[in-house]
Design a protein around this motif. Structure first.
Motif, PDB file in Angstrom:
ATOM      1  N   GLU A   2       0.829  -1.206   0.000  1.00 46.63           N
ATOM      2  CA  GLU A   2       0.000   0.000   0.000  1.00 46.63           C
ATOM      3  C   GLU A   2       0.862   1.253   0.000  1.00 46.63           C
ATOM      4  O   GLU A   2       0.534   2.244  -0.661  1.00 46.63           O
ATOM      5  N   PHE A   3       1.977   1.205   0.754  1.00 46.54           N
ATOM      6  CA  PHE A   3       2.891   2.344   0.774  1.00 46.54           C
ATOM      7  C   PHE A   3       3.476   2.577  -0.611  1.00 46.54           C
ATOM      8  O   PHE A   3       3.614   3.719  -1.060  1.00 46.54           O
ATOM      9  N   HIS A   4       3.816   1.490  -1.303  1.00 42.98           N
ATOM     10  CA  HIS A   4       4.377   1.609  -2.652  1.00 42.98           C
ATOM     11  C   HIS A   4       3.341   2.200  -3.616  1.00 42.98           C
ATOM     12  O   HIS A   4       3.676   3.042  -4.459  1.00 42.98           O
ATOM     13  N   ARG A   5       2.088   1.772  -3.494  1.00 39.29           N
ATOM     14  CA  ARG A   5       1.037   2.318  -4.353  1.00 39.29           C
ATOM     15  C   ARG A   5       0.815   3.805  -4.078  1.00 39.29           C
ATOM     16  O   ARG A   5       0.581   4.592  -5.003  1.00 39.29           O
ATOM     17  N   LEU A   6       0.905   4.172  -2.806  1.00 39.16           N
ATOM     18  CA  LEU A   6       0.759   5.586  -2.460  1.00 39.16           C
ATOM     19  C   LEU A   6       1.871   6.412  -3.086  1.00 39.16           C
ATOM     20  O   LEU A   6       1.622   7.501  -3.629  1.00 39.16           O
ATOM     21  N   LEU A   7       3.105   5.899  -3.047  1.00 41.31           N
ATOM     22  CA  LEU A   7       4.228   6.596  -3.667  1.00 41.31           C
ATOM     23  C   LEU A   7       4.014   6.748  -5.171  1.00 41.31           C
ATOM     24  O   LEU A   7       4.261   7.821  -5.743  1.00 41.31           O
ATOM     25  N   LEU A   8       3.558   5.676  -5.816  1.00 36.31           N
ATOM     26  CA  LEU A   8       3.315   5.730  -7.254  1.00 36.31           C
ATOM     27  C   LEU A   8       2.253   6.768  -7.589  1.00 36.31           C
ATOM     28  O   LEU A   8       2.366   7.495  -8.587  1.00 36.31           O
ATOM     29  N   TRP A   9       1.211   6.833  -6.756  1.00 36.85           N
ATOM     30  CA  TRP A   9       0.152   7.811  -7.012  1.00 36.85           C
ATOM     31  C   TRP A   9       0.685   9.230  -6.856  1.00 36.85           C
ATOM     32  O   TRP A   9       0.407  10.103  -7.688  1.00 36.85           O
ATOM     33  N   ILE A  10       1.455   9.478  -5.795  1.00 35.96           N
ATOM     34  CA  ILE A  10       2.000  10.820  -5.576  1.00 35.96           C
ATOM     35  C   ILE A  10       2.926  11.211  -6.721  1.00 35.96           C
ATOM     36  O   ILE A  10       2.849  12.324  -7.257  1.00 35.96           O
ATOM     37  N   GLU A  11       3.808  10.309  -7.126  1.00 36.54           N
ATOM     38  CA  GLU A  11       4.786  10.625  -8.162  1.00 36.54           C
ATOM     39  C   GLU A  11       4.151  10.772  -9.539  1.00 36.54           C
ATOM     40  O   GLU A  11       4.772  11.333 -10.449  1.00 36.54           O
ATOM     41  N   ARG A 243      11.277   9.418 -11.010  1.00 34.84           N
ATOM     42  CA  ARG A 243      11.047   8.554 -12.175  1.00 34.84           C
ATOM     43  C   ARG A 243      11.147   9.396 -13.449  1.00 34.84           C
ATOM     44  O   ARG A 243      10.215  10.129 -13.776  1.00 34.84           O
ATOM     45  N   PRO A 244      12.256   9.303 -14.181  1.00 33.68           N
ATOM     46  CA  PRO A 244      12.450  10.154 -15.363  1.00 33.68           C
ATOM     47  C   PRO A 244      11.355  10.019 -16.408  1.00 33.68           C
ATOM     48  O   PRO A 244      11.020  10.973 -17.099  1.00 33.68           O
ATOM     49  N   PHE A 245      10.787   8.816 -16.546  1.00 35.03           N
ATOM     50  CA  PHE A 245       9.786   8.579 -17.581  1.00 35.03           C
ATOM     51  C   PHE A 245       8.395   8.407 -16.993  1.00 35.03           C
ATOM     52  O   PHE A 245       7.529   7.766 -17.587  1.00 35.03           O
ATOM     53  N   SER A 246       8.157   8.968 -15.794  1.00 31.55           N
ATOM     54  CA  SER A 246       6.849   8.848 -15.159  1.00 31.55           C
ATOM     55  C   SER A 246       5.888   9.870 -15.746  1.00 31.55           C
ATOM     56  O   SER A 246       6.256  10.679 -16.594  1.00 31.55           O
ATOM     57  N   ALA A 247       4.648   9.836 -15.248  1.00 34.48           N
ATOM     58  CA  ALA A 247       3.622  10.755 -15.759  1.00 34.48           C
ATOM     59  C   ALA A 247       3.472  11.985 -14.882  1.00 34.48           C
ATOM     60  O   ALA A 247       2.556  12.758 -15.041  1.00 34.48           O
ATOM     61  N   GLY A 248       4.342  12.170 -13.924  1.00 36.68           N
ATOM     62  CA  GLY A 248       4.255  13.314 -13.024  1.00 36.68           C
ATOM     63  C   GLY A 248       5.629  13.860 -12.717  1.00 36.68           C
ATOM     64  O   GLY A 248       6.655  13.311 -13.114  1.00 36.68           O
ATOM     65  N   GLY A 249       5.653  14.992 -11.988  1.00 36.42           N
ATOM     66  CA  GLY A 249       6.937  15.584 -11.654  1.00 36.42           C
ATOM     67  C   GLY A 249       7.652  16.085 -12.893  1.00 36.42           C
ATOM     68  O   GLY A 249       7.038  16.517 -13.876  1.00 36.42           O
TER      69      GLY A 249
END
Length: 264
Positions: A2-11, A243-249
């Motif tokens: 769940e913590f990992h999913r939260l990080l993915l959502w934030i990023e 994450r260089p190729f992510s959808a955020g940041g």
């Protein structure tokens, strides 16, 4: 998990949302520490805790700083490498298209169509897979494999065509290598355990500040605000570059590759 999913959502959010969430979480933690220190600690316990000196913050701050610096250096290095890999891929694809002009018309047309298929595959399928960290290494790459097969089946008629054929094959091989590095970097990120260590050290610093100023509420509030702000700034810097190729940041989008290559 769940913590990992939260990080993915934030990023995956825009930079401003990442900043708002991070600052809000840090200020919330500081507020909770302040309220617990004021409400739950009795006079007797407060007198005992007053023996804690500000020197306790020194080892905590050093440890936190070292961990953040280590994670930040790796994160920014990955981002720089990702930008360089995309530039290399663009350069090699452009070289393939340019060198194809030295070959017969039918070979030139097939290579241009193959590069077009590769760019379409990258735009419609591969980049979205990279966003989900699920892009796969392939033995057969749509477009590039076809272009290589076309070149290998072509018999040069003069030394100029032979040189162009060899250099085009080298450019395709280098483009494939750049793509491989791009996919590997799309999976690079700060490990959940590293985030947990940073968060735990940050919370320990907030608690230590509250203990040091246990009998001075205004000083406690001000110092908790300052420290939580500093932690939030560091976390935002890590999150927007993770994450260089992510959808955020700060992400490297497909236009970085596709927008620079023009095929007539």
């Amino acid at each position: 998990m769940e913590f990992h999913r939260l990080l993915l959502w934030i990023e995956s959010q825009p930079s401003i949302v990442i900043a708002l969430v991070t600052f809000g979480a840090c200020y919330l933690c500081a507020t909770i520490v302040f309220l617990i220190a004021r409400v739950s600690v009795s006079k007797r316990i407060a007198d005992e805790l007053k023996a804690t000196t500000p020197v306790m913050l020194t080892p905590l701050s050093v440890l936190t700083g070292l961990v953040i610096a280590f994670v930040a250096s790796r994160t920014w290095t990955n981002f720089d490498h990702a930008s360089a890999v995309v530039r290399d891929e663009v350069r090699n694809i452009e070289e393939v298209v340019t060198l194809a002009d030295r070959l017969p018309q039918n070979v030139q047309t097939e290579i241009r169509h193959a590069i077009g298929r590769y760019l379409q595959f990258t735009r419609e399928h591969e980049w979205s897979a990279m966003l989900a960290s699920s892009a796969q290494m392939r033995t057969s790459i749509p477009g590039l494999t076809d272009a290589m097969a076309t070149l290998l089946s072509f018999v040069p008629q003069n030394p100029g065509q032979q040189i162009a054929q060899q250099r085009t094959l080298v450019a395709i091989e280098q483009a494939i290598d750049a793509r491989r590095h791009r996919i590997l970097l799309s999976e690079a990120s700060v490990l959940p355990m590293q985030w947990i260590v940073i968060v735990v050290l940050g919370m320990l610093m907030l608690v230590t500040v509250a203990i040091v100023h246990i009998d001075r509420p205004p000083a406690m509030a001000v110092n908790l605000f300052i420290l939580s702000t500093a932690l939030a700034v560091c976390l935002v810097l890590l999150l927007v570059n993770d994450r260089p190729f992510s959808a955020g940041g700060f992400e490297i989008g497909p236009e970085s590759l596709l927008g620079q290559i023009v095929i007539d």
